[in-house]
Scaffold this motif. Structure first.
Motif, PDB file in Angstrom:
ATOM      1  N   TYR A   4       0.853  -1.188   0.000  1.00 30.97           N
ATOM      2  CA  TYR A   4       0.000   0.000   0.000  1.00 30.97           C
ATOM      3  C   TYR A   4       0.885   1.232   0.000  1.00 30.97           C
ATOM      4  O   TYR A   4       1.860   1.297   0.743  1.00 30.97           O
ATOM      5  N   ASP A   5       0.535   2.187  -0.807  1.00 33.29           N
ATOM      6  CA  ASP A   5       1.119   3.521  -0.736  1.00 33.29           C
ATOM      7  C   ASP A   5      -0.044   4.442  -0.405  1.00 33.29           C
ATOM      8  O   ASP A   5      -1.056   4.455  -1.115  1.00 33.29           O
ATOM      9  N   ILE A   6       0.084   5.177   0.673  1.00 38.72           N
ATOM     10  CA  ILE A   6      -0.998   6.056   1.114  1.00 38.72           C
ATOM     11  C   ILE A   6      -0.460   7.473   1.202  1.00 38.72           C
ATOM     12  O   ILE A   6       0.510   7.722   1.919  1.00 38.72           O
ATOM     13  N   ALA A  57       0.089  17.513  13.195  1.00 43.18           N
ATOM     14  CA  ALA A  57       0.603  16.137  13.098  1.00 43.18           C
ATOM     15  C   ALA A  57       0.234  15.384  14.370  1.00 43.18           C
ATOM     16  O   ALA A  57       0.134  15.962  15.451  1.00 43.18           O
ATOM     17  N   GLY A  58       0.031  14.090  14.232  1.00 41.73           N
ATOM     18  CA  GLY A  58      -0.318  13.261  15.380  1.00 41.73           C
ATOM     19  C   GLY A  58       0.279  11.876  15.217  1.00 41.73           C
ATOM     20  O   GLY A  58       1.054  11.622  14.287  1.00 41.73           O
ATOM     21  N   PRO A  59      -0.074  10.921  16.077  1.00 41.50           N
ATOM     22  CA  PRO A  59       0.487   9.576  15.995  1.00 41.50           C
ATOM     23  C   PRO A  59      -0.100   8.783  14.823  1.00 41.50           C
ATOM     24  O   PRO A  59      -1.209   9.054  14.366  1.00 41.50           O
ATOM     25  N   LEU A  60       0.651   7.817  14.352  1.00 43.57           N
ATOM     26  CA  LEU A  60       0.194   6.882  13.330  1.00 43.57           C
ATOM     27  C   LEU A  60      -0.185   5.586  14.030  1.00 43.57           C
ATOM     28  O   LEU A  60       0.596   5.050  14.822  1.00 43.57           O
ATOM     29  N   TRP A  75       7.277   2.676   6.146  1.00 42.56           N
ATOM     30  CA  TRP A  75       8.014   3.937   6.084  1.00 42.56           C
ATOM     31  C   TRP A  75       7.018   5.076   6.199  1.00 42.56           C
ATOM     32  O   TRP A  75       5.967   5.048   5.572  1.00 42.56           O
ATOM     33  N   VAL A  76       7.369   6.075   6.975  1.00 39.77           N
ATOM     34  CA  VAL A  76       6.565   7.287   7.076  1.00 39.77           C
ATOM     35  C   VAL A  76       7.459   8.441   6.646  1.00 39.77           C
ATOM     36  O   VAL A  76       8.557   8.600   7.154  1.00 39.77           O
TER      37      VAL A  76
END
Length: 79
Positions: A4-6, A57-60, A75-76
């Motif tokens: 997946y690429d998001i 920004a927040g947690p993943l 990867w982020v």
């Protein structure tokens, strides 16, 4: 393995006012499955999502519904 690429664009706020809703593009195994789709707000069970002001920004978090699930090679990257 599935890939997946998001590409996620966070909502933008000015004070308590929503300027721009969140948007997402999803590529699953090299095929675009969602293109620049607008989110209606935070997801919830059996309710329409709503927005509330928050930090840029927040947690993943990854969800597995309690099933045996493996994630690897995550990867982020901020764009």
């Amino acid at each position: 393995w599935q890939t997946y690429d998001i590409l996620f664009r966070a909502p933008r706020f000015e004070g308590k006012d929503l300027l721009q809703p969140a948007r997402v593009t999803v590529i699953h195994n090299g095929v675009v499955t969602q293109w620049d789709q607008e989110y209606v707000g935070a997801t919830a069970h059996r309710r329409v999502g709503t927005y509330s002001p928050h930090a840029p920004a927040g947690p993943l978090k990854l969800q597995d519904h309690g099933n045996p699930t493996r994630f690897r090679n995550i990867w982020v990257r901020e764009l």
